[in-house]
Design an enzyme around this catalytic site. Structure first.
Site, mmCIF file in Angstrom:
data_model
loop_
_atom_site.group_PDB
_atom_site.id
_atom_site.type_symbol
_atom_site.label_atom_id
_atom_site.label_comp_id
_atom_site.label_asym_id
_atom_site.label_seq_id
_atom_site.Cartn_x
_atom_site.Cartn_y
_atom_site.Cartn_z
ATOM 1 N N ASP A 1 1.505 2.896 5.440
ATOM 2 C CA ASP A 1 2.310 1.865 6.102
ATOM 3 C C ASP A 1 2.699 2.301 7.506
ATOM 4 O O ASP A 1 3.003 1.473 8.353
ATOM 5 C CB ASP A 1 3.543 1.568 5.254
ATOM 6 C CG ASP A 1 3.107 1.024 3.909
ATOM 7 O OD1 ASP A 1 3.005 -0.196 3.769
ATOM 8 O OD2 ASP A 1 2.778 1.835 3.017
ATOM 9 N N ALA B 1 0.598 -3.236 4.798
ATOM 10 C CA ALA B 1 0.917 -3.187 6.229
ATOM 11 C C ALA B 1 0.037 -4.095 7.106
ATOM 12 O O ALA B 1 0.565 -4.896 7.888
ATOM 13 C CB ALA B 1 0.861 -1.736 6.696
HETATM 14 O O1 MRU Z 1 5.337 -2.449 -0.359
HETATM 15 P P1 MRU Z 1 3.905 -2.821 -0.104
HETATM 16 O O2 MRU Z 1 3.202 -3.347 -1.310
HETATM 17 O O3 MRU Z 1 3.753 -3.681 1.119
HETATM 18 O O4 MRU Z 1 3.279 -1.413 0.249
HETATM 19 C C1 MRU Z 1 1.943 -1.242 0.565
HETATM 20 C C2 MRU Z 1 1.572 0.164 0.423
HETATM 21 O O5 MRU Z 1 2.382 1.061 0.476
HETATM 22 C C3 MRU Z 1 0.176 0.456 0.154
HETATM 23 O O6 MRU Z 1 0.076 1.707 -0.452
HETATM 24 C C4 MRU Z 1 -0.768 0.454 1.275
HETATM 25 O O7 MRU Z 1 -1.506 1.575 1.263
HETATM 26 C C5 MRU Z 1 -0.353 0.391 2.658
HETATM 27 S S1 MRU Z 1 -1.101 -1.019 3.319
HETATM 28 C C6 MRU Z 1 -2.834 -0.890 3.208
#
Ligand code: MRU
Length: 358
Positions: free
Chosen positions: A243, A55
């Site tokens: 996210d 995110a």
């Molecule tokens: O689909 P992505 O790889 O963009 O998702 C990211 C996540 O869900 C992570 O777990 C993350 O914790 C969130 S961003 C620090």
């Protein structure tokens, strides 16, 4: 992030070449490749294909995408925002970064817009690093306290993490993994259980890669192993990113996070989400969070390198099978022990989180 003897961020602007550079995360852990984003289209492509992901990093990339669009034509602000907003839907930092940049650009004369957009993207980049370090420090106090409590009976403090919430998901340091890095630097002997995180395997490919670079001991497990490990007493704390988190403390994160939180609650294992305040959606409840539904090939196929080092994608399901691929789930606040932010650790409820509204 220290790669060899160089400190490298997940995204950075090179003043000499007027270039926005990223690490291509779709090639990791097998190849370390840097790509230059030259246009708005390049930035949108990098986000949709997950060359960049996570995110906070998506937000900063979108801000640089606006700069790239306005560098070519300063009159396309609204259209560029629309295109960037459509790249990914769940991570709220995308909308946050674009709104913040738009607020700066609207009162700015057309001829100065590109320069102002660049300045704002660079500011967001710098802020993200400081925010992640602060998240790490606040979270490390929790790990230090847990270690103090457990050290007489254990040789390491066992953390379970899901997906990648590390330096690669942000500009640098990460959110959940910043907590690990800061605790390890403070002398806590942390060991991380890493969920592989199907379907895209961000845990196996990215979290393991960066924990290796940081020298943090870790073990890769299949996504369904966490509950078993918790029953055995092999996990002291679960740390994840987010996210999008609501004002009520519901935590939206990579699919599978909710099941880890359920298992943690059943086994009295504390479950924390570490996130920048820009990942809190103060405007809507969890029912309004758009959950990305992603391509079916992420589920029907698996990608990696073969024995000769060639990238391959192989099918693991029948050709005609019906597939559903939700990218994220929502962990209800009642399962969340605390929310670690750059301003401290908060309870996962409205009374506590609304203090962040100032
Ligand atoms: O689909 P992505 O790889 O963009 O998702 C990211 C996540 O869900 C992570 O777990 C993350 O914790 C969130 S961003 C620090």
């Amino acid at each position: 992030m220290l790669i060899g003897d160089q400190n490298i961020q997940s995204i950075w602007y090179d003043l000499e070449t007027d270039a926005v550079n990223i690490i291509d995360q779709t090639r990791l852990p097998h190849e370390f490749e840097i790509i230059t984003l030259k246009t708005l289209h390049d930035a949108c492509h990098a986000i949709t294909t997950m060359q960049v992901r996570g995110a906070p990093l998506i937000g900063v990339t979108a801000a640089y995408g606006l700069y790239l669009a306005l560098r070519k034509d300063p009159a396309v602000l609204e259209q560029a925002i629309k295109e960037l907003l459509a790249t990914r839907t769940t991570a709220v930092n995308l909308r946050w970064a674009l709104q913040r940049t738009e607020q700066v650009l609207i009162p700015t004369a057309l001829r100065q817009r590109a320069a102002k957009a660049l300045e704002t993207a660079q500011l967001l980049e710098k802020e993200d690093i400081a925010i992640c370090q602060s998240i790490g420090e606040h979270g490390a106090t929790i790990l230090k306290a847990l270690w103090k409590e457990k050290q007489s009976s254990k040789s390491v403090l066992n953390v379970l993490t899901h997906c990648n919430a590390g330096a690669l998901a942000t500009v640098d340091w990460g959110t959940a993994l910043a907590v690990v890095y800061k605790a390890a630097a403070a002398g806590v002997p942390v060991h991380v259980w890493v969920d592989e995180t199907r379907p895209r395997n961000q845990g196996a490919a990215l979290t393991c890669w960066e924990l290796g670079k940081y020298g943090v001991p870790h073990t890769l497990i299949v996504d369904n192993a966490g509950g078993h490990l918790m029953q055995r007493g092999d996990i002291d704390v679960v740390l994840v990113g987010s996210d999008r988190t609501t004002l009520d403390g519901d935590v939206c994160n990579k699919i599978g996070t909710y099941l880890k939180a359920l298992a943690a609650s059943d086994n009295d294992v504390p479950f924390y989400a570490a996130l920048p305040i820009s990942s809190i959606d103060f405007s809507a409840g969890s029912d309004a969070i758009p959950i990305e539904q992603r391509g079916v090939e992420e589920v029907s196929c698996i990608a990696g390198i073969d024995e000769s080092g060639l990238f391959r994608q192989v099918r693991i399901a029948p050709c005609d099978v019906r597939i559903s691929n939700y990218g994220f789930d929502i962990t209800p606040a009642r399962l969340v022990t605390g929310i670690i932010t750059e301003q401290g650790v908060f309870e996962a409820n409205r009374d506590s989180l609304q203090k962040l509204l100032g």
